[in-house]
Design a protein around this motif. Structure first.
Motif, PDB file in Angstrom:
ATOM      1  N   VAL A  52      -1.394 -12.952 -27.883  1.00 13.60           N
ATOM      2  CA  VAL A  52      -2.694 -12.450 -27.427  1.00 13.60           C
ATOM      3  C   VAL A  52      -2.541 -11.704 -26.102  1.00 13.60           C
ATOM      4  CG1 VAL A  52      -4.961 -13.159 -26.583  1.00 13.60           C
ATOM      5  CG2 VAL A  52      -4.032 -14.191 -28.650  1.00 13.60           C
ATOM      6  N   VAL A  53      -1.727 -12.253 -25.197  1.00 16.45           N
ATOM      7  CA  VAL A  53      -1.503 -11.610 -23.895  1.00 16.45           C
ATOM      8  C   VAL A  53      -0.802 -10.264 -24.072  1.00 16.45           C
ATOM      9  CG1 VAL A  53      -0.141 -11.784 -21.768  1.00 16.45           C
ATOM     10  CG2 VAL A  53      -1.556 -13.702 -22.508  1.00 16.45           C
ATOM     11  N   GLU A  54       0.165 -10.191 -24.959  1.00 12.37           N
ATOM     12  CA  GLU A  54       0.870  -8.938 -25.193  1.00 12.37           C
ATOM     13  C   GLU A  54      -0.078  -7.855 -25.719  1.00 12.37           C
ATOM     14  OE1 GLU A  54       4.188  -9.723 -27.700  1.00 12.37           O
ATOM     15  OE2 GLU A  54       5.241 -10.943 -26.194  1.00 12.37           O
ATOM     16  N   LYS A  55      -0.978  -8.227 -26.641  1.00 13.11           N
ATOM     17  CA  LYS A  55      -1.947  -7.242 -27.158  1.00 13.11           C
ATOM     18  C   LYS A  55      -2.906  -6.802 -26.056  1.00 13.11           C
ATOM     19  CE  LYS A  55      -5.694  -6.554 -30.474  1.00 13.11           C
ATOM     20  NZ  LYS A  55      -5.606  -5.126 -30.195  1.00 13.11           N
ATOM     21  N   ALA A  56      -3.431  -7.759 -25.282  1.00 14.09           N
ATOM     22  CA  ALA A  56      -4.370  -7.420 -24.213  1.00 14.09           C
ATOM     23  C   ALA A  56      -3.693  -6.556 -23.154  1.00 14.09           C
ATOM     24  CB  ALA A  56      -4.929  -8.693 -23.586  1.00 14.09           C
ATOM     25  N   ALA A  57      -2.419  -6.830 -22.868  1.00 14.33           N
ATOM     26  CA  ALA A  57      -1.695  -6.040 -21.872  1.00 14.33           C
ATOM     27  C   ALA A  57      -1.500  -4.609 -22.357  1.00 14.33           C
ATOM     28  CB  ALA A  57      -0.345  -6.692 -21.569  1.00 14.33           C
ATOM     29  N   ARG A  58      -1.177  -4.440 -23.637  1.00 16.25           N
ATOM     30  CA  ARG A  58      -1.008  -3.084 -24.185  1.00 16.25           C
ATOM     31  C   ARG A  58      -2.328  -2.319 -24.140  1.00 16.25           C
ATOM     32  NH1 ARG A  58       2.190  -5.907 -27.996  1.00 16.25           N
ATOM     33  NH2 ARG A  58       0.462  -5.936 -29.468  1.00 16.25           N
ATOM     34  N   ASP A  59      -3.410  -2.983 -24.531  1.00 14.32           N
ATOM     35  CA  ASP A  59      -4.715  -2.319 -24.512  1.00 14.32           C
ATOM     36  C   ASP A  59      -5.134  -1.994 -23.076  1.00 14.32           C
ATOM     37  OD1 ASP A  59      -4.823  -2.510 -27.237  1.00 14.32           O
ATOM     38  OD2 ASP A  59      -6.155  -4.253 -27.267  1.00 14.32           O
ATOM     39  N   GLY A  60      -4.755  -2.856 -22.139  1.00  7.45           N
ATOM     40  CA  GLY A  60      -5.142  -2.663 -20.740  1.00  7.45           C
ATOM     41  C   GLY A  60      -4.495  -1.463 -20.088  1.00  7.45           C
TER      42      GLY A  60
END
Length: 205
Positions: A52-60
């Motif tokens: 979840v953190v990896e996806k949120a970081a990419r979107d961020g």
């Protein structure tokens, strides 16, 4: 002496011993099994959190989230609480000028005028985070700007399922941390080099 009564007596004795042994072993076996299941569940939660953190970081890193990351934070919290209801989720972002600056123990560069190995008031320093003062950490809170390096960290705190951890000297509450570091997209003019600031507030020529 009859052989049959002797065999029956031995069988009864064997069964009694087996029952006692089973009664002694069963609690230990149950505790070990529940503990293993609890640890496995924590590892599953850690795996979900990292994804979840990896996806949120990419979107961020995209311009669409440049000004507001609340939707990404809510996404992380919702996904985790589906796996571990009632858990506490804390999301933090720290922006850095470059990958080499990432880390908690990297103070801003300074001119060690008296060669004592530490920053003293009045010495010039490179204001990496742009807050006008010398810091022991080069990062600044938030998602930064275009081209900045952002470290996203999510920490979940939850009560373990198995209630017996305190009996073996372990905390009943577990904490899991996941981190991802990525560079923001160049969606605008990137910030220039860090400014050199001296103790009186002026920038050297």
């Amino acid at each position: 002496m009859s052989v049959r009564p002797s065999l029956l007596r031995r069988l009864r004795e064997t069964r009694a011993v087996a029952a006692v042994e089973f009664a002694l072993v069963l609690p230990v076996f149950l505790i070990a099994t529940l503990g293993i299941l609890d640890i496995a569940y924590e590892q599953y939660a850690a795996s979900v959190l990292q994804g979840v953190v990896e996806k949120a970081a990419r979107d961020g890193t995209l311009e669409g989230y440049a000004k507001d990351q609340s939707d990404l934070d809510n996404f992380i919290k919702q996904e985790i609480q589906q796996v571990w209801p009632g858990s506490s989720v804390v999301v933090e972002r720290t922006a850095f000028a470059s990958f080499k600056d990432v880390g908690k123990n990297k103070p801003e560069h300074f001119t060690d005028a008296n060669n004592n190995g530490k920053y003293d008031k009045g010495e010039c320093f490179s204001d990496a985070n742009g807050n006008g003062k010398h810091d022991k950490n080069r990062g600044r809170a938030g998602n930064g700007g275009a081209g900045d390096i952002v470290q996203l960290t999510a920490t979940i705190t939850m009560d373990r399922i198995f209630p017996g951890w305190q009996l073996i000297g372990q905390p009943q509450e577990a904490e899991i941390v996941a981190t991802m570091t990525l560079k923001n997209q160049p969606y605008a003019a990137e910030a220039g080099a860090p400014q050199m600031i001296c103790g009186d507030g002026h920038t050297p020529d």
